[in-house]
Enzyme design. Structure first.
Site: not given
Length: 400
Positions: A10, A92, A183, A211-212, A214, A244, A286, A288, A336-338, A387
């Site tokens: 990938n 991929r 994605h 799907h979140l 970068g 973007r 970032d 975060r 998305g996860e954090n 993936e």
């Protein structure tokens, strides 16, 4: 237990992942990634799942080609037991254009089509080609068993009303200008995994997937198939992203060019590398950074609010497209996860649809998978994507 293993590549624009997987049992034997390619702090990290051993190697300014050759010569070929059981090498590919619409064995014709599609994914497709060339060189016995798996394939079930733009039809017919999405491999995995979680056939599954990372996108999936997605001809359309801009009024481009005398090359760079979260904060791309400063920094507040506002508009619209019982809203990808504040601000807008977040669950689930909705409301699921597993499955299915 080592029969029919897939080697997965990938290759991204600034990083690459690799894995050896048994796609029949979903078991990983080796996984790793190369971070910060072509930078002073570039490094290769890998994990031996059999020996349960982590490894890391720092190599300054390493390129895609050198990184792939390091993996072949210093990791894979030193594990002969696994290396000799590899039956397929699966890659991929971000963009297949309008000619490569499903996974396929790689030959010269396919390579040329991937090259021609690089105009739609100039940062990604060239990196994928390096992975293909080096795999054939390092593993000549499998030169005819390299498989291309496309991010755009999953989106090919979109109806014309979803993928056509309001521009002259001949531009679609003659040049393939349409919404392709991105994605797709991640979405394919989420459908596969969610159907298992809900014990529901994929062709009965209705979900909205965010799907979140970068790069960020969202898709509406009805009866297991995509009906609309936020990314378009390229991965630049749709949600606000790290660097973007996402959706903008096209007249902004004319204004930048005609009135501010900015070159088209610089406009392209501005919209793809200087906008999004970075553009609004003027400090960092970032996520975060803005979550950590959300309650005390005005630009962080603006950036996060804009992100959540756009995401909620897409979610609301995609609920109406499904137009039947919604099984779940799924968050995946690093953000998305954090990103707990992001999820709370976004989902708080949907109580009317009986989509209600449980604040305690949302706060405690960082880095894990599980449900964050209140009891007796529509499920909100946090689910890390995989993936590489889907790429491995596609590869082995093609050579059966």
């Amino acid at each position: 237990m080592f029969n029919k293993l897939s080697l997965v590549w990938n290759c991204g624009s600034s990083s690459l992942k690799f894995a050896i997987i048994n796609p029949l049992s979903d078991k990983k034997y080796l996984s790793g990634n190369v971070e910060c390619l072509k930078l002073p702090n570039s490094r290769i990290m890998w994990f031996d799942h059999l020996k349960y051993k982590k490894n890391i190697k720092y190599i300054k300014n390493i390129s895609h080609k050198k990184a792939i050759n390091f993996v072949f010569n210093n990791i894979l070929k030193k594990n002969i037991l696994l290396f000799n059981k590899i039956k397929v090498i699966a890659h991929r590919i971000v963009h297949g254009g309008n000619k490569l619409t499903s996974s396929t064995l790689i030959n010269n014709k396919v390579i040329n089509l991937i090259k021609s599609s690089s105009v739609f994914a100039p940062l990604h497709n060239p990196a994928h080609l390096i992975g293909i060339y080096e795999s054939i060189k390092n593993y000549p016995n499998l030169s005819k068993k390299n498989v291309a798996v496309f991010d755009t394939s999953f989106h090919m079930t979109m109806p014309k009303k979803s993928y056509l733009y309001g521009i002259p039809y001949k531009l679609y017919k003659n040049y393939g200008i349409r919404r392709y999405g991105a994605h797709g491999i991640s979405y394919q995995y989420i459908v596969y995994k969610t159907s298992k979680i809900f014990n529901k056939k994929k062709n009965k599954l209705n979900i909205i997937v965010c799907h979140l990372g970068g790069g960020a996108s969202i898709s509406s999936i009805k009866n297991g198939k995509i009906i609309d997605t936020s990314m378009g001809l390229t991965p630049s359309e749709g949600l606000l992203m790290g660097t973007r801009s996402g959706d903008i009024d096209i007249s902004i481009i004319f204004f930048l060019y005609e009135y501010l005398s900015i070159t088209m090359k610089d406009i392209k760079n501005l919209l793809s590398k200087q906008s999004g979260i970075l553009g609004l904060t003027e400090k960092s791309s970032d996520f975060r950074y803005i979550e950590k400063r959300y309650y005390k920094n005005s630009k962080a507040i603006i950036a996060l609010n804009v992100f959540c506002h756009r995401l909620s508009k897409y979610i609301g619209g995609y609920i109406t497209l499904i137009n039947k019982y919604l099984d779940a809203i799924v968050f995946t990808g690093g953000i998305g996860e954090n990103a707990t504040i992001m999820r709370k601000l976004t989902i708080n807008k949907f109580s009317l649809f009986n989509i209600i977040i449980d604040k305690k669950k949302n706060k405690n689930i960082v880095g894990k998978s599980g449900f964050i909705n209140k009891i007796n409301t529509i499920p909100i699921l946090i689910l890390p994507t995989d993936e590489e597993l889907i790429i491995a499955k596609e590869g082995i299915n093609l050579i059966k």
